[in-house]
Design an enzyme around this catalytic site. Sequence first.
Site, short mmCIF file in Angstrom:
data_model
loop_
_atom_site.label_atom_id
_atom_site.label_comp_id
_atom_site.label_asym_id
_atom_site.label_seq_id
_atom_site.Cartn_x
_atom_site.Cartn_y
_atom_site.Cartn_z
N PRO A 99 0.84 -1.21 0.00
CA PRO A 99 0.00 0.00 0.00
C PRO A 99 0.87 1.25 0.00
O PRO A 99 1.92 1.29 0.64
CB PRO A 99 -0.79 -0.11 1.32
CG PRO A 99 -0.71 -1.55 1.70
CD PRO A 99 0.56 -2.09 1.14
N GLY A 101 2.09 5.29 0.39
CA GLY A 101 1.96 6.54 1.16
C GLY A 101 1.48 6.35 2.58
O GLY A 101 0.91 7.27 3.17
N LEU A 104 4.74 2.22 4.77
CA LEU A 104 5.16 0.82 4.66
C LEU A 104 6.33 0.66 3.69
O LEU A 104 6.61 -0.44 3.21
CB LEU A 104 3.98 -0.07 4.26
CG LEU A 104 2.83 -0.09 5.27
CD1 LEU A 104 1.67 -0.93 4.77
CD2 LEU A 104 3.31 -0.61 6.64
N SER A 106 6.82 1.80 0.63
CA SER A 106 6.61 1.54 -0.80
C SER A 106 7.58 2.37 -1.65
O SER A 106 8.13 1.86 -2.63
CB SER A 106 5.17 1.76 -1.21
OG SER A 106 4.90 3.11 -1.37
N SER A 107 7.83 3.63 -1.27
CA SER A 107 8.72 4.42 -2.13
C SER A 107 10.17 3.93 -2.00
O SER A 107 10.89 3.89 -3.00
CB SER A 107 8.60 5.92 -1.85
OG SER A 107 8.99 6.20 -0.55
N ALA A 109 11.07 0.82 -1.36
CA ALA A 109 11.15 -0.44 -2.11
C ALA A 109 11.23 -0.15 -3.61
O ALA A 109 11.97 -0.81 -4.34
CB ALA A 109 9.96 -1.33 -1.78
N ASP A 149 14.98 3.26 5.65
CA ASP A 149 14.01 2.45 4.90
C ASP A 149 14.67 1.74 3.72
O ASP A 149 14.47 0.54 3.52
CB ASP A 149 12.89 3.35 4.37
CG ASP A 149 11.94 3.78 5.46
OD1 ASP A 149 12.31 3.64 6.64
OD2 ASP A 149 10.85 4.26 5.14
O1 PMV Z 1 8.40 7.07 5.69
P1 PMV Z 1 7.75 6.56 6.92
O2 PMV Z 1 6.36 7.06 7.09
O3 PMV Z 1 7.88 5.12 7.09
O4 PMV Z 1 8.52 7.13 8.20
C1 PMV Z 1 9.62 7.89 8.19
C2 PMV Z 1 10.38 7.63 9.43
C3 PMV Z 1 10.88 8.87 10.12
O5 PMV Z 1 11.66 8.44 11.22
C4 PMV Z 1 9.73 9.69 10.63
C5 PMV Z 1 11.73 9.72 9.19
C6 PMV Z 1 13.05 9.08 8.76
O6 PMV Z 1 13.61 9.58 7.77
O7 PMV Z 1 13.55 8.17 9.42
#
Ligand code: PMV
Length: 315
Positions: A99, A101, A104, A106-107, A109, A149
């Site tokens: 899903p 935005g 999770l 997605s961007s 990945a 991420d």
């Molecule tokens: O992109 P999200 O919604 O999974 O969360 C970003 C995580 C934060 O700690 C808020 C920002 C970051 O760059 O680590």
Amino acid sequence: MKSKASAPGKVILFGEHFVVYGVKAILCAINKRVTVSAEKIKEEKISIKSNIGDLLLEPNKPISEINSSLKPFYYLANKILQTQNQDIGIKINVESDIPMGVGLGSSSACCVAGAAAISKLFAEPSKEEILELAIEAEKTIFQNTSGADCTVCTYGGIMEYDKKNGFTEIKSEPSFHLVIVNSNVEHSTESVVAGVRRFKEENEGEFSKLCNYESKLVKDVSKLLKENKIKELGQKVIQNQEYLETIGISNEKLREIIRIGDKVSFGAKITGAGGGGCIFALTDELNLEHTISQFKNRNYKYFAAKIDFKGLDTF
Ligand code: PMV
């Protein structure tokens, strides 16, 4: 020639926001994926097709002029084409079951699978090189990303991450399940992060205390993960949610979902930026179905997830 890569989404288990200020976070990849295929084409164009729309542009456009969420793919294709001495283009196709935005990954990945698929048309980059490229691409949509991420989407599994030292794999295979529930409230990571910065500036002392508490919590969590103590981990989930409430990234809708989760699972919290997006409830085999049924009965958008141990896959 065609190349294909896929990368998993992720959840931040502990430490979001505080990670921006140097605290360790714990993340895991989940078994939902983005698959990107790329091929060289004769026409000097960058063509991107996805389930959220298409983009067809000439190469060498300034990235600031591109107003599309597919911008990271354009950035990657353009950058890689610039290193080649060939009058060609690249065609990209994106398929995703993550899903969008809602925190999770997605961007991220997309950036990881995109960086792998596109660069593999011309070279055999290492995972480290792909990750570096993916973070650059992610910066076209979120300048201040910590890189966490993209890191977990590349390597998979469960890991500790901090800005200074990067990631450390947590080698255990904890047996929890996550029930991920979408609040259906849209959020912008950038503006929620900016809100936390304001909170920090106005409450330096309190924020620095919270960073210390979070660091201690993450240390405890690493140990509990290795010991597979899921009930105790649930207590840490609840505790972490309290810190997130304090820095102002929650709202009534999220609290309502978290209350339901707290009643039936070991603990529930926001995952990611907050302000909307998703929460997760931590369960084991025994309370998984009951937890799911509580969200199902209330018509929430939810899914159960497990840890993905594979990370980036190329084929
Ligand atoms: O992109 P999200 O919604 O999974 O969360 C970003 C995580 C934060 O700690 C808020 C920002 C970051 O760059 O680590």
